[in-house]
Write a protein that holds these residues in place. Structure first.
Motif, PDB file in Angstrom:
ATOM      1  N   ILE A 139       0.761  -1.191   0.045  1.00  0.00           N
ATOM      2  CA  ILE A 139      -0.015  -0.179  -0.021  1.00  0.00           C
ATOM      3  C   ILE A 139       0.817   1.253  -0.001  1.00  0.00           C
ATOM      4  O   ILE A 139       2.094   1.049   0.321  1.00  0.00           O
ATOM      5  CB  ILE A 139      -1.029   0.030   1.346  1.00  0.00           C
ATOM      6  CG1 ILE A 139      -0.098  -0.138   2.550  1.00  0.00           C
ATOM      7  CG2 ILE A 139      -2.035  -1.092   1.374  1.00  0.00           C
ATOM      8  CD1 ILE A 139      -0.983   0.182   3.751  1.00  0.00           C
ATOM      9  N   TYR A 157      -6.511   1.103   5.645  1.00  0.00           N
ATOM     10  CA  TYR A 157      -6.143   0.864   4.415  1.00  0.00           C
ATOM     11  C   TYR A 157      -7.353  -0.401   3.654  1.00  0.00           C
ATOM     12  O   TYR A 157      -7.720  -0.305   2.823  1.00  0.00           O
ATOM     13  CB  TYR A 157      -4.870   0.922   3.705  1.00  0.00           C
ATOM     14  CG  TYR A 157      -4.366   1.999   3.579  1.00  0.00           C
ATOM     15  CD1 TYR A 157      -4.123   3.013   2.587  1.00  0.00           C
ATOM     16  CD2 TYR A 157      -3.785   2.807   4.735  1.00  0.00           C
ATOM     17  CE1 TYR A 157      -3.531   4.218   2.293  1.00  0.00           C
ATOM     18  CE2 TYR A 157      -2.971   4.155   4.711  1.00  0.00           C
ATOM     19  CZ  TYR A 157      -3.176   4.621   3.687  1.00  0.00           C
ATOM     20  OH  TYR A 157      -2.482   5.878   3.238  1.00  0.00           O
ATOM     21  N   MET A 206     -10.493   0.044   1.305  1.00  0.00           N
ATOM     22  CA  MET A 206     -10.283  -0.565  -0.029  1.00  0.00           C
ATOM     23  C   MET A 206     -11.656  -1.496  -0.176  1.00  0.00           C
ATOM     24  O   MET A 206     -12.273  -1.550  -1.214  1.00  0.00           O
ATOM     25  CB  MET A 206      -9.223  -1.336  -0.520  1.00  0.00           C
ATOM     26  CG  MET A 206      -7.907  -0.314  -0.727  1.00  0.00           C
ATOM     27  SD  MET A 206      -6.581  -1.438  -1.133  1.00  0.00           S
ATOM     28  CE  MET A 206      -6.194  -2.138   0.133  1.00  0.00           C
ATOM     29  N   TRP A 243     -14.974  -1.265  -2.559  1.00  0.00           N
ATOM     30  CA  TRP A 243     -15.185  -2.301  -3.710  1.00  0.00           C
ATOM     31  C   TRP A 243     -16.758  -2.824  -3.413  1.00  0.00           C
ATOM     32  O   TRP A 243     -17.489  -3.114  -4.289  1.00  0.00           O
ATOM     33  CB  TRP A 243     -14.538  -3.549  -3.342  1.00  0.00           C
ATOM     34  CG  TRP A 243     -14.528  -4.718  -4.296  1.00  0.00           C
ATOM     35  CD1 TRP A 243     -14.519  -4.693  -5.822  1.00  0.00           C
ATOM     36  CD2 TRP A 243     -14.634  -6.098  -3.997  1.00  0.00           C
ATOM     37  NE1 TRP A 243     -14.680  -5.779  -6.199  1.00  0.00           N
ATOM     38  CE2 TRP A 243     -14.739  -6.686  -5.122  1.00  0.00           C
ATOM     39  CE3 TRP A 243     -14.496  -6.578  -2.657  1.00  0.00           C
ATOM     40  CZ2 TRP A 243     -14.797  -8.199  -5.302  1.00  0.00           C
ATOM     41  CZ3 TRP A 243     -14.574  -8.188  -2.871  1.00  0.00           C
ATOM     42  CH2 TRP A 243     -14.707  -8.735  -3.989  1.00  0.00           C
ATOM     43  N   SER A 252      -3.205  -4.595  -3.807  1.00  0.00           N
ATOM     44  CA  SER A 252      -2.878  -3.911  -5.000  1.00  0.00           C
ATOM     45  C   SER A 252      -3.848  -4.641  -6.082  1.00  0.00           C
ATOM     46  O   SER A 252      -4.365  -3.865  -7.014  1.00  0.00           O
ATOM     47  CB  SER A 252      -1.415  -3.913  -5.622  1.00  0.00           C
ATOM     48  OG  SER A 252      -0.981  -5.104  -5.789  1.00  0.00           O
ATOM     49  N   GLU A 308      -7.132  -2.900  -5.221  1.00  0.00           N
ATOM     50  CA  GLU A 308      -7.519  -1.583  -5.442  1.00  0.00           C
ATOM     51  C   GLU A 308      -7.490  -1.587  -7.124  1.00  0.00           C
ATOM     52  O   GLU A 308      -8.241  -0.581  -7.682  1.00  0.00           O
ATOM     53  CB  GLU A 308      -5.862  -0.871  -5.408  1.00  0.00           C
ATOM     54  CG  GLU A 308      -5.722   0.602  -5.438  1.00  0.00           C
ATOM     55  CD  GLU A 308      -6.772   1.324  -4.569  1.00  0.00           C
ATOM     56  OE1 GLU A 308      -7.373   2.394  -5.085  1.00  0.00           O
ATOM     57  OE2 GLU A 308      -7.233   1.005  -3.455  1.00  0.00           O
TER      58      GLU A 308
END
Length: 409
Positions: A105, A364, A368, A372, A393, A396
């Motif tokens: 991140i 984080y 995320m 989503w 990632s 993300e």
């Protein structure tokens, strides 16, 4: 018992070799005992050998014919392990680079204007007059209970959460969680996963237990949070597919971001915010003489969500900018609207060598996952997170692709 590939065997060995230098680095293990014991009963490797082993494992992964998602997942996990090995060997990383390498991140300061706006809103919502910090502490204290009072309420909460979880996500028949009250720890709760679908969850009683947060804490640690994720991944990915990396859970790696994001999102899969405050007011508060106001609690809870990034900012001030500890504690008090005692307890966590970068995994991961969830079925997508191999990632990337599709539509 699954037959492990050479990469899986090397992954487990490297993890326990690191654990010989950093006690607690291996947070959970459900694989064969002999793989663990043959490492832990041997002499620790020198740190330069750890670095070499990590680099060699990365090369093996890159040269393998594993499916792309699994290969990338393993590469990111082992890159984090390699970072820890290099630190043990004396290499220094800038704090932001350490977080980036370990957790996949990009850490950044949250604009304090967002905190100020939330505090201004809370000023208008909290009962009473005067300083908003004092009123927040007064409001919080009404929910404080002792560990002795919390014990039977944990049983009530566990029964409800487990029932709701099993209705959505079938778990192994033998799964179980033991709850324990502990003290002198830097965290508020902790899941110890022993394998074979068994966890112990410790609830820290250094400070009074906040009853208005206890349901979320049990959801985070057990149902449908950490315990549930461990059980499903042990069953589906380790026992089912033979993926060795899911027989072991490592601190300071990207999987922690996903795990803490899942755990922080857990209670919201079982209750809407309104349902949660109403359930607590009806089923928990009367048992200890607390008179709740669900409508007021809901508004305050929603405003408080905007302060979730305060601890990460505090960690950046401490470790990236070198601010004095007292200044960081004052920052936690001011923007977190918390007591100095609770700020000092949080400071213990972000100061501890094992946990100094870990604080970002909560914020984080949850952020995320929340993004989503915005354009998909929350229950279905949470099930995907519980059962599939996902790294930060990648999630993300899914969020960005989702936003782009929405824009084009």
């Amino acid at each position: 018992m699954p037959i492990f590939e050479p990469i899986g065997l090397a992954y487990i060995e490297l993890a326990f070799r690191i654990n010989q230098h950093i006690d607690g680095y291996v947070d959970a293990y459900s694989g064969p005992n002999y793989l663990r014991d043959q490492v832990l009963e041997s002499a620790a490797w020198p740190t330069n050998q750890l670095v070499q082993a990590a680099d060699q494992l990365l090369e093996q992964i890159e040269a393998s014919d594993l499916p792309i998602r699994r290969r990338t997942y393993l590469r990111k996990q082992v890159a984090a392990m390699a970072t820890t090995c290099r630190q043990l060997a004396g290499e220094h990383f800038d704090y932001r680079e350490e977080v980036r390498r370990c957790f996949d991140i990009e850490p950044a300061m949250i604009d304090e204007a967002l905190f100020e706006e939330a505090i201004e809103e809370l000023d208008s919502l909290l009962p009473g007059q005067g300083d908003v910090l004092e009123r927040m502490q007064t409001w919080r204290r009404q929910f404080d209970i002792s560990g002795e009072q919390a014990r039977p309420l944990i049983d009530v909460i566990e029964t409800e959460l487990r029932s709701r979880t099993l209705a959505l996500y079938p778990l192994p028949a033998s799964e179980k969680v033991d709850f324990r009250l502990v003290n002198n720890q830097p965290w508020s709760g902790y899941n110890w996963y022993y394998g074979n679908y068994h966890s112990a969850v410790d609830i820290n009683t250094d400070l009074p237990v906040a009853l208005n947060g206890l349901t979320s804490l049990v959801a985070h640690e057990a149902y449908p949070g950490h315990h549930t994720e461990h059980c499903i991944k042990e069953r589906d990915l380790y026992a089912g597919r033979g993926w060795a990396e899911h027989s072991i859970f490592l601190l300071n790696t990207p999987e922690c971001v996903m795990a803490e994001g899942i755990a922080n999102s857990a209670v919201g899969v079982l209750f809407t915010p309104k349902e949660l405050v109403e359930w607590q007011a009806q089923n928990l508060y009367p048992k200890v003489g607390i008179t709740g106001d669900p409508a007021q609690e809901l508004r305050i809870n929603l405003a408080m969500k905007a302060l979730a990034g305060v601890a990460g900012n505090a960690a950046l001030l401490l470790h990236a900018e070198g601010r004095p500890a007292k200044e960081v504690i004052d920052y936690l008090v001011r923007y977190g609207l918390t007591s100095e005692e609770r700020a000092q307890h949080r400071m213990r966590f972000i100061s501890a060598p094992l946990w100094r970068a870990y604080i970002f995994s909560y914020f984080y991961g949850e952020q995320m996952i929340s993004r989503w969830f915005e354009r998909g079925d929350r229950v279905e997508r949470f099930g995907t997170l519980l059962s599939e191999q996902i790294y930060p990632s990648l999630l993300e990337q899914w969020v960005i692709e989702q936003a782009n599709q929405c824009y084009k539509g």
